[in-house]
Every structure is written in structure tokens, then in C-alpha cells.
Design a protein around this motif. Structure first.
Motif, PDB file in Angstrom:
ATOM      1  N   LEU A  24      -6.157  -8.090  -9.348  1.00  0.00           N
ATOM      2  CA  LEU A  24      -6.676  -7.022  -8.488  1.00  0.00           C
ATOM      3  C   LEU A  24      -5.511  -6.302  -7.827  1.00  0.00           C
ATOM      4  O   LEU A  24      -4.731  -6.915  -7.086  1.00  0.00           O
ATOM      5  CB  LEU A  24      -7.613  -7.602  -7.416  1.00  0.00           C
ATOM      6  N   LEU A  25      -5.412  -4.998  -8.097  1.00  0.00           N
ATOM      7  CA  LEU A  25      -4.284  -4.190  -7.642  1.00  0.00           C
ATOM      8  C   LEU A  25      -4.753  -2.970  -6.860  1.00  0.00           C
ATOM      9  O   LEU A  25      -4.090  -1.935  -6.852  1.00  0.00           O
ATOM     10  CB  LEU A  25      -3.451  -3.747  -8.859  1.00  0.00           C
ATOM     11  N   ARG A  26      -5.876  -3.084  -6.179  1.00  0.00           N
ATOM     12  CA  ARG A  26      -6.391  -1.959  -5.381  1.00  0.00           C
ATOM     13  C   ARG A  26      -5.348  -1.492  -4.375  1.00  0.00           C
ATOM     14  O   ARG A  26      -4.751  -2.297  -3.663  1.00  0.00           O
ATOM     15  CB  ARG A  26      -7.635  -2.386  -4.619  1.00  0.00           C
TER      16      ARG A  26
ATOM     17  N   LEU B 199      -9.822  -6.455 -14.119  1.00  0.00           N
ATOM     18  CA  LEU B 199      -8.681  -5.700 -13.587  1.00  0.00           C
ATOM     19  C   LEU B 199      -9.195  -4.630 -12.641  1.00  0.00           C
ATOM     20  O   LEU B 199     -10.109  -3.876 -12.976  1.00  0.00           O
ATOM     21  CB  LEU B 199      -7.889  -5.049 -14.727  1.00  0.00           C
ATOM     22  N   ASN B 200      -8.590  -4.563 -11.459  1.00  0.00           N
ATOM     23  CA  ASN B 200      -8.974  -3.554 -10.467  1.00  0.00           C
ATOM     24  C   ASN B 200      -7.779  -2.665 -10.172  1.00  0.00           C
ATOM     25  O   ASN B 200      -6.747  -3.142  -9.682  1.00  0.00           O
ATOM     26  CB  ASN B 200      -9.471  -4.229  -9.187  1.00  0.00           C
ATOM     27  N   LEU B 201      -7.927  -1.379 -10.455  1.00  0.00           N
ATOM     28  CA  LEU B 201      -6.872  -0.388 -10.237  1.00  0.00           C
ATOM     29  C   LEU B 201      -7.327   0.699  -9.264  1.00  0.00           C
ATOM     30  O   LEU B 201      -6.826   1.826  -9.308  1.00  0.00           O
ATOM     31  CB  LEU B 201      -6.475   0.256 -11.574  1.00  0.00           C
ATOM     32  N   GLN B 202      -8.249   0.371  -8.388  1.00  0.00           N
ATOM     33  CA  GLN B 202      -8.777   1.367  -7.454  1.00  0.00           C
ATOM     34  C   GLN B 202      -7.648   2.033  -6.665  1.00  0.00           C
ATOM     35  O   GLN B 202      -6.762   1.379  -6.126  1.00  0.00           O
ATOM     36  CB  GLN B 202      -9.747   0.708  -6.483  1.00  0.00           C
ATOM     37  N   SER B 203      -7.700   3.361  -6.632  1.00  0.00           N
ATOM     38  CA  SER B 203      -6.751   4.186  -5.867  1.00  0.00           C
ATOM     39  C   SER B 203      -5.319   4.122  -6.398  1.00  0.00           C
ATOM     40  O   SER B 203      -4.395   4.533  -5.695  1.00  0.00           O
ATOM     41  CB  SER B 203      -6.769   3.800  -4.379  1.00  0.00           C
ATOM     42  N   CYS B 204      -5.133   3.636  -7.602  1.00  0.00           N
ATOM     43  CA  CYS B 204      -3.813   3.713  -8.246  1.00  0.00           C
ATOM     44  C   CYS B 204      -3.733   5.087  -8.921  1.00  0.00           C
ATOM     45  O   CYS B 204      -3.891   5.224 -10.147  1.00  0.00           O
ATOM     46  CB  CYS B 204      -3.634   2.590  -9.253  1.00  0.00           C
ATOM     47  N   SER B 205      -3.498   6.080  -8.120  1.00  0.00           N
ATOM     48  CA  SER B 205      -3.688   7.468  -8.559  1.00  0.00           C
ATOM     49  C   SER B 205      -2.642   7.942  -9.554  1.00  0.00           C
ATOM     50  O   SER B 205      -2.806   9.006 -10.175  1.00  0.00           O
ATOM     51  CB  SER B 205      -3.696   8.397  -7.341  1.00  0.00           C
ATOM     52  N   ARG B 206      -1.561   7.200  -9.745  1.00  0.00           N
ATOM     53  CA  ARG B 206      -0.531   7.598 -10.716  1.00  0.00           C
ATOM     54  C   ARG B 206      -0.879   7.172 -12.139  1.00  0.00           C
ATOM     55  O   ARG B 206      -0.219   7.580 -13.095  1.00  0.00           O
ATOM     56  CB  ARG B 206       0.818   7.003 -10.322  1.00  0.00           C
TER      57      ARG B 206
END
Length: 423
Positions: free
Chosen positions: A188-190, A213-220
Motif C-alpha cells: 500500500l503506497l497511498r 496494490l494501492n497507488l491512491q494519489s500517486c499522481s506521477r
């Protein structure tokens, strides 16, 4: 006190210590501490390390300081398998070093919100806690790439790692982590806002067992990273891409072609996704159970039609702010196998074309438990009442704004908008 001294003594004589310990093992922390005050014999039994294999201190978070953790670790020693210090902001690196030295069999450790800890804690865990499988470092904002390097070297059995809102983490830290922890199943990488596509390529290369897998708000993160990820992680079942605003249907295509086991997709605020992408996804990922499509503003009833046909396990669907959805889309959803049997939660906030007709269709969804209708301006109280007469168990959340005041006689007064009325 429940027993007299004689009763308590009789219990100790009649029941062997092993059986008493077994009984005590079912008690929570508070009850164990109370039992420890009954007598010397019960004090020994209640505080036996075998009764303290799983400890959750969340309810005492404001009172827990470092010395408490140190004392617990000395008493429990190698018995302790699971410890939650969630929200215990008074706990720092020194006490967790003592804990790591004493509790080397720990497998599940929750440090969510322990904002005092730094890389030093992760070094201690790496050195002494090689059996660690589950680690939650949510909001431990001082954690850097050095922590991930240490964890990868000493905690190679790690299966679950939560680094949400640890915003100093970069692709270099992710690379170090996945090189050593190749058995990761959930990452989890929120809010790790520095991560970009290269981090996903490292995950693709080493984490072939990854399920969540959590990529919430990884806007790049862009389509290139998601495509690479999907090719290397075919067992993926849960993926959060909410807030990754540059993604297009290319990401959905990669998921459809490589991740047929997908059950959960969160894609809120991915405003470039269209019906075409979701059509391909629905036709290939038949196990979908939960979808968050809030503010996917380009999708129409066509997406609902495809989900209705191909995704019979769908249980929860958010369509908030999907303003092109109409009653016809809800009709397809309601008449489908998932609508009849599985659908539990449906969110339609700010779906401006939804009317009471949609509520009539939803009467076929006998398992529906929660329906969100905030700012659905064409839905009426009467329509909700009629639906609830058929589905009395459903919880409906709706809001009806005050009527906009009329223009003053003579046109001298300003007409107030809905927001101004609320304010």
C-alpha cells in the motif's frame, strides 16, 4: 470479586495449570489485568507470556508510552506474535528497539500513526525480527528509503507492507524493498507522491506474487507504469488507482489482458477513462466485486450494460459524479444477475439524470443494503418512500436542498444559488 478466597483456591486445586492457562488465553487485555489482581496465583497465570500472543493497544493509545511497550516486550518475550500500536504517538525508536530485541518471533506489527518513529525503528526490526510478515507504517512520515533497504535485508518473509502517506519514499526505496522482499502480496503506497512509473517497473520485475496494490494519489504514475505492472503481476486481485489523473484506457486494457483475477478496482477521479476501456475490462475480468468509478465523468450507460452482462459477482459500485449515467443504465444493472443476487452498495451522488424511475428499477435488487443519492436533484422523497416500501432494509442517504427563495418584488433582491442558501 466473583469468587471468595476459598472458591478461588478450590478452582486452582481442581483445575490443572494448563487448563487454567487455556481459559485465560481467551480473555482480552483489560480482563487479564483484572484477573491479575485477584490473587498471587492468578497474577502468575494472567501475566503468563502465553496469554499475550496478540495485543491491541489502540483503545489505550493516549496512555501508552515507551515504557509500557518495553514492559510488555519483557513480559511476553518470544510468545508475542501480533502487536498493534496504532495511534500510540508517545512510542518512539528507543522503546521499539527494546521491543524488537525481546520479541523476535513477532509476525504482525501495526505502527500506524506512530509519528515519532524514524528509520532507526526499521533498522531494529530488520536486525532482530526476521519472522515479520505484516508491517503497517501508515503516516510514519519520517520513514525514508533507508528503512526500506533495511527491511529488505532483514525481513525477507514480509508479505504485507503499508507505507501510506510516507511521502519521502521514492523509486529507489521501492527498488531496494522488492529486491529483498519478493514474496510481497500486498503493498500500500497511498500518498507516496514522489513515486513514478519506474517504481512500478521494479515491482513488476520482482513481485510476481503481488495480489493487492494501492497507488491512491500517486499522481506521477502514467499508463506506461501501469502497463508494465500488469505484465509482471498477473495474480493481481485488488488495485487502487484513484487520483492518478493522467491514466487513460490504455491502463484498463492492460488490466483486462493481463489480470483476469481482478476483484477490486478503485479508479476515482481518473477522468480520462471511457466506456471503451471499461467494456474490455468487463469482458475479461468476470470476478469483479467492487468498483469505485467516482468522477469518471466520460462513462455512460454503456459501461453499466457491460458490467451487467459480464460481471455477475459485482457487490459494490460507486458512480458518484458520473453525470452521463441515466435511468436506463440502472435498469440494465438492476435486471442483471449481479443486481438480483449480489449488489449491496450503490453510490449515485450527483448523477443529475437519475430520477425516481431508477429507484423503481432498483426494487429488483433484493440484497441492496445502502444507496447514496446526495444531490440527485430529480429524485424525490416520494420516490424514495416507494422504494423503501419494497426494500425496507435498505439505508438511503439523500439530501434535499431548501427551496431557492423567489426574486424579490421589483427585482431589487438578488436570487440566491443553492450553495448560498446552505451557507
Amino acid at each position: 470479586m466473583v469468587f471468595s478466597n476459598n472458591d478461588e483456591g478450590l478452582i486452582n486445586k481442581k483445575l490443572p495449570k494448563e487448563l487454567l492457562l487455556r481459559i485465560f488465553s481467551f480473555l482480552d487485555i483489560v480482563t487479564l489485568c483484572r484477573c491479575a489482581q485477584i490473587s498471587k496465583a492468578w497474577n502468575i497465570l494472567a501475566l503468563d507470556g502465553s496469554n499475550w500472543q496478540r495485543i491491541d493497544l489502540f483503545n489505550f493509545q493516549t496512555d501508552v508510552e515507551g515504557r509500557v511497550v518495553e514492559n510488555i516486550s519483557k513480559r511476553c518475550g518470544g510468545f508475542l506474535r501480533k502487536l498493534s500500536l496504532r495511534g500510540c504517538i508517545g512510542v518512539g525508536d528507543s522503546s521499539l528497539k527494546t521491543f524488537a530485541q525481546n520479541c523476535r518471533n513477532i509476525e504482525h506489527l501495526n505502527l500506524n500513526g506512530c509519528t515519532k518513529i524514524t528509520d532507526s525503528t526499521c533498522y531494529s526490526l530488520s536486525r532482530f525480527c526476521s519472522k515479520l510478515k505484516h508491517l503497517d507504517l501508515t503516516s510514519c512520515v519520517s520513514i525514508t528509503n533507508s528503512s526500506l533497504k533495511g527491511i529488505s535485508e532483514g525481513c525477507r518473509h514480509l508479505e504485507y507492507l503499508n507505507l501510506s502517506w510516507c511521502d519521502q519514499i521514492t523509486k529507489d526505496g521501492v527498488e531496494a524493498l522488492v529486491r529483498g522482499c519478493r514474496g510481497l502480496r500486498a503493498l500500500l503506497l497511498r500518498g507516496c507522491t514522489q513515486l513514478e512509473d519506474e517504481a512500478l517497473k521494479h515491482i513488476q520485475n520482482y513481485c510476481h506474487e503481488l495480489v493487492s496494490l494501492n497507488l491512491q494519489s500517486c499522481s506521477r504514475v502514467t499508463d506506461d507504469g501501469v502497463v508494465q505492472l500488469c505484465r509482471g503481476c498477473p495474480r493481481l486481485q485488488a488495485l487502487c488507482l484513484s487520483g492518478c489523473g493522467s491514466l487513460t484506457d490504455a491502463s484498463l486494457t492492460a488490466l483486462a489482458l493481463n489480470c483476469p483475477r481482478l476483484q477490486i478496482l478503485e479508479a476515482a477521479r481518473c477522468s480520462h477513462l471511457t466506456d471503451a476501456g471499461f467494456t474490455l475490462l468487463a469482458r475479461n475480468c468476470h470476478d469483479l466485486e467492487k468498483m469505485d468509478l467516482e468522477e469518471c465523468i466520460l462513462i455512460t450507460d454503456r459501461t453499466l450494460t457491460q458490467l451487467s452482462i459480464h460481471c455477475p459477482k459485482l457487490q459494490a459500485l460507486s458512480l458518484s459524479h458520473c453525470e452521463l449515467i441515466t435511468d436506463d443504465g440502472i435498469l440494465h444493472l438492476s435486471n442483471s444477475p449481479c443486481g438480483h443476487e449480489r449488489l449491496r452498495v450503490l453510490e449515485l451522488d450527483n448523477c443529475l439524470l437519475i430520477t425516481d424511475v431508477a429507484l423503481e428499477h432498483l426494487e429488483h435488487c433484493r440484497g441492496l443494503e445502502r444507496l447514496e443519492l446526495y444531490d440527485c436533484q430529480q429524485v424525490t422523497r416520494a420516490g424514495i418512500k416507494r422504494m423503501r416500501a419494497q426494500l425496507p432494509h435498505v439505508k438511503v442517504h439523500a439530501y434535499f436542498a431548501p427551496v431557492t427563495p423567489p426574486t424579490a418584488v421589483g427585482g431589487g433582491g438578488q436570487r440566491l444559488c443553492r450553495c448560498c442558501v446552505l451557507l
